[in-house]
Design a protein around this motif. Sequence first.
Motif, PDB file in Angstrom:
ATOM      1  N   GLU A  76       0.830  -1.207   0.000  1.00  0.00           N
ATOM      2  CA  GLU A  76       0.000   0.000   0.000  1.00  0.00           C
ATOM      3  C   GLU A  76       0.861   1.253   0.000  1.00  0.00           C
ATOM      4  O   GLU A  76       0.557   2.235  -0.700  1.00  0.00           O
ATOM      5  CB  GLU A  76      -0.940   0.005   1.205  1.00  0.00           C
ATOM      6  CG  GLU A  76      -1.905   1.173   1.186  1.00  0.00           C
ATOM      7  CD  GLU A  76      -2.929   1.128   2.315  1.00  0.00           C
ATOM      8  OE1 GLU A  76      -3.584   2.160   2.552  1.00  0.00           O
ATOM      9  OE2 GLU A  76      -3.076   0.062   2.953  1.00  0.00           O
ATOM     10  N   GLU A  77       1.941   1.233   0.771  1.00  0.00           N
ATOM     11  CA  GLU A  77       2.826   2.394   0.813  1.00  0.00           C
ATOM     12  C   GLU A  77       3.449   2.649  -0.553  1.00  0.00           C
ATOM     13  O   GLU A  77       3.564   3.806  -0.993  1.00  0.00           O
ATOM     14  CB  GLU A  77       3.914   2.157   1.867  1.00  0.00           C
ATOM     15  CG  GLU A  77       4.712   3.404   2.251  1.00  0.00           C
ATOM     16  CD  GLU A  77       5.849   3.697   1.287  1.00  0.00           C
ATOM     17  OE1 GLU A  77       6.255   4.874   1.178  1.00  0.00           O
ATOM     18  OE2 GLU A  77       6.324   2.742   0.619  1.00  0.00           O
ATOM     19  N   GLU A  78       3.821   1.573  -1.238  1.00  0.00           N
ATOM     20  CA  GLU A  78       4.387   1.720  -2.585  1.00  0.00           C
ATOM     21  C   GLU A  78       3.351   2.286  -3.551  1.00  0.00           C
ATOM     22  O   GLU A  78       3.659   3.159  -4.374  1.00  0.00           O
ATOM     23  CB  GLU A  78       4.877   0.359  -3.078  1.00  0.00           C
ATOM     24  CG  GLU A  78       5.552   0.405  -4.442  1.00  0.00           C
ATOM     25  CD  GLU A  78       6.081  -0.947  -4.878  1.00  0.00           C
ATOM     26  OE1 GLU A  78       6.451  -1.084  -6.063  1.00  0.00           O
ATOM     27  OE2 GLU A  78       6.109  -1.873  -4.041  1.00  0.00           O
ATOM     28  N   LEU A  80       0.774   4.215  -2.793  1.00  0.00           N
ATOM     29  CA  LEU A  80       0.548   5.626  -2.485  1.00  0.00           C
ATOM     30  C   LEU A  80       1.730   6.480  -2.927  1.00  0.00           C
ATOM     31  O   LEU A  80       1.552   7.626  -3.364  1.00  0.00           O
ATOM     32  CB  LEU A  80       0.301   5.795  -0.990  1.00  0.00           C
ATOM     33  CG  LEU A  80      -1.018   5.216  -0.461  1.00  0.00           C
ATOM     34  CD1 LEU A  80      -1.176   5.518   1.014  1.00  0.00           C
ATOM     35  CD2 LEU A  80      -2.203   5.761  -1.236  1.00  0.00           C
ATOM     36  N   SER A  81       2.928   5.928  -2.812  1.00  0.00           N
ATOM     37  CA  SER A  81       4.111   6.662  -3.264  1.00  0.00           C
ATOM     38  C   SER A  81       4.033   6.928  -4.768  1.00  0.00           C
ATOM     39  O   SER A  81       4.330   8.037  -5.238  1.00  0.00           O
ATOM     40  CB  SER A  81       5.372   5.864  -2.934  1.00  0.00           C
ATOM     41  OG  SER A  81       6.531   6.538  -3.384  1.00  0.00           O
ATOM     42  N   ILE A 326      -0.471  12.251   1.173  1.00  0.00           N
ATOM     43  CA  ILE A 326       0.738  12.256   2.000  1.00  0.00           C
ATOM     44  C   ILE A 326       0.391  11.886   3.440  1.00  0.00           C
ATOM     45  O   ILE A 326       1.119  11.133   4.106  1.00  0.00           O
ATOM     46  CB  ILE A 326       1.440  13.625   1.915  1.00  0.00           C
ATOM     47  CG1 ILE A 326       2.065  13.803   0.527  1.00  0.00           C
ATOM     48  CG2 ILE A 326       2.502  13.761   2.997  1.00  0.00           C
ATOM     49  CD1 ILE A 326       2.588  15.198   0.258  1.00  0.00           C
ATOM     50  N   ARG A 329      -0.180   8.182   3.533  1.00  0.00           N
ATOM     51  CA  ARG A 329       1.101   7.475   3.525  1.00  0.00           C
ATOM     52  C   ARG A 329       1.768   7.554   4.902  1.00  0.00           C
ATOM     53  O   ARG A 329       2.371   6.588   5.368  1.00  0.00           O
ATOM     54  CB  ARG A 329       2.004   8.085   2.455  1.00  0.00           C
ATOM     55  CG  ARG A 329       3.312   7.344   2.252  1.00  0.00           C
ATOM     56  CD  ARG A 329       4.153   8.030   1.193  1.00  0.00           C
ATOM     57  NE  ARG A 329       5.422   7.355   1.008  1.00  0.00           N
ATOM     58  CZ  ARG A 329       6.420   7.824   0.275  1.00  0.00           C
ATOM     59  NH1 ARG A 329       6.278   8.977  -0.359  1.00  0.00           N
ATOM     60  NH2 ARG A 329       7.548   7.167   0.153  1.00  0.00           N
ATOM     61  N   ILE A 332       0.343   4.979   7.225  1.00  0.00           N
ATOM     62  CA  ILE A 332       0.920   3.645   7.010  1.00  0.00           C
ATOM     63  C   ILE A 332       2.261   3.539   7.714  1.00  0.00           C
ATOM     64  O   ILE A 332       2.585   2.523   8.334  1.00  0.00           O
ATOM     65  CB  ILE A 332       1.065   3.377   5.501  1.00  0.00           C
ATOM     66  CG1 ILE A 332      -0.317   3.258   4.863  1.00  0.00           C
ATOM     67  CG2 ILE A 332       1.873   2.106   5.247  1.00  0.00           C
ATOM     68  CD1 ILE A 332      -0.289   3.111   3.368  1.00  0.00           C
TER      69      ILE A 332
END
Length: 398
Positions: A76-78, A80-81, A326, A329, A332
């Motif tokens: 998920e972090e990837e 959102l990045s 942001i 993220r 997370i």
Amino acid sequence: MRVSNDTLRSAFLAALDDARRRVVETQHQVSTGLRINSPSDDPVAAARVAHLDASLARLDQYQSNADFARNQLGLEEEALSETIGNLQRIRELTLQANNSTASDGDRHIIAGEIAQHRNALLAIANTTDVDGRHLFAGYRESATPFTIATGGNVVYNGDQGQRTLQISDSRFVAVNDSGAEVFQRIPEGNGTFVLEANVANTGTGTLGSSGLMDPASWVADTYTITFLTPTSYEVRNGASALIVAGTFTPSQSVTFAGIELRIDGTPAAGDTFTARPSVQQDVFSTVDRLIAAIDSPVGSSASRALLHSSVGQRLADLDSALAHLIDARGEIGARVRALDQQEALNADFAVHLNTTLSAVRDLDYAEALSRLSQELFGLDAAQQAFARAQNLSLFRYL
């Protein structure tokens, strides 16, 4: 009391059996390395061992949950990045398109590139894990969360669910976020109000910077700023009640209801601008409105002013979307830190449990071997005594 040979023999045999049993038990303990091999060895200690084993099994499950949660949060972090990266590129392109030297053709090309980034955003929002589960569909992880409806707008097919996993006896961590929370519930503008220029304006007035100066004075309503002449204006609320009136010079700030906004250029008589309460919109609508604004043809100074006003406000929407993502993220990251902290605590607790379990269940080899030696010696002595007792009979001397 007369003791018969059968009585002596039975007593010796019982003693031999007991000695053999003790030797066998000790040998079994030495071979397994455990002091307790069955509940009958020590019922109280066996119950404690069972409790400690259950606690360690729970810790193993918590670790498995933490590993899975870390993997899902990493995905998920990837995602959102990548989303933030696309929005930042869209912002750069928007600034290029809002340049006064950009022609209609230049802006059309830029709008096309932004549309490609919009498609990339849709693909990211439909990301799946290695098992094919959609990250942003809530509980409906088998359904494609975002699809394009007949009219071209993006619709959400997931739900509001958020899955959690237990990582300790009293701690849970969320391993996903619904697409509605991440991509849809984004406030317009500055989160309080949104400005718009009337498409029918004929002057060169352009919306500039704005802000909420006095939150206590802000009353959520739709306010219309009408220029009576290029140098005078009035502000009315949704009920057409006059709020304020004044004179105007280019780049002057207009203040009312706790907000302040700047209008550059020279509005014409009859030009209007509105300030309305901010509502939530999805990131796809934000980009679609931005594309429509950029791709609008410019044939006059009035239409160019309208372009700058519209693109400027869409930039504010884009900045709101960036801030929202942001923050998501960052949330997370907070969950991953919680995993790190709990894993460290679980590891320390596991060491304590294993130490306690070893003290209760494991064999003291030095003591066991010494005891085994004594038991073997006792067994051998008992066997020799039995053999000699067998020869104690008068019939041997007749």
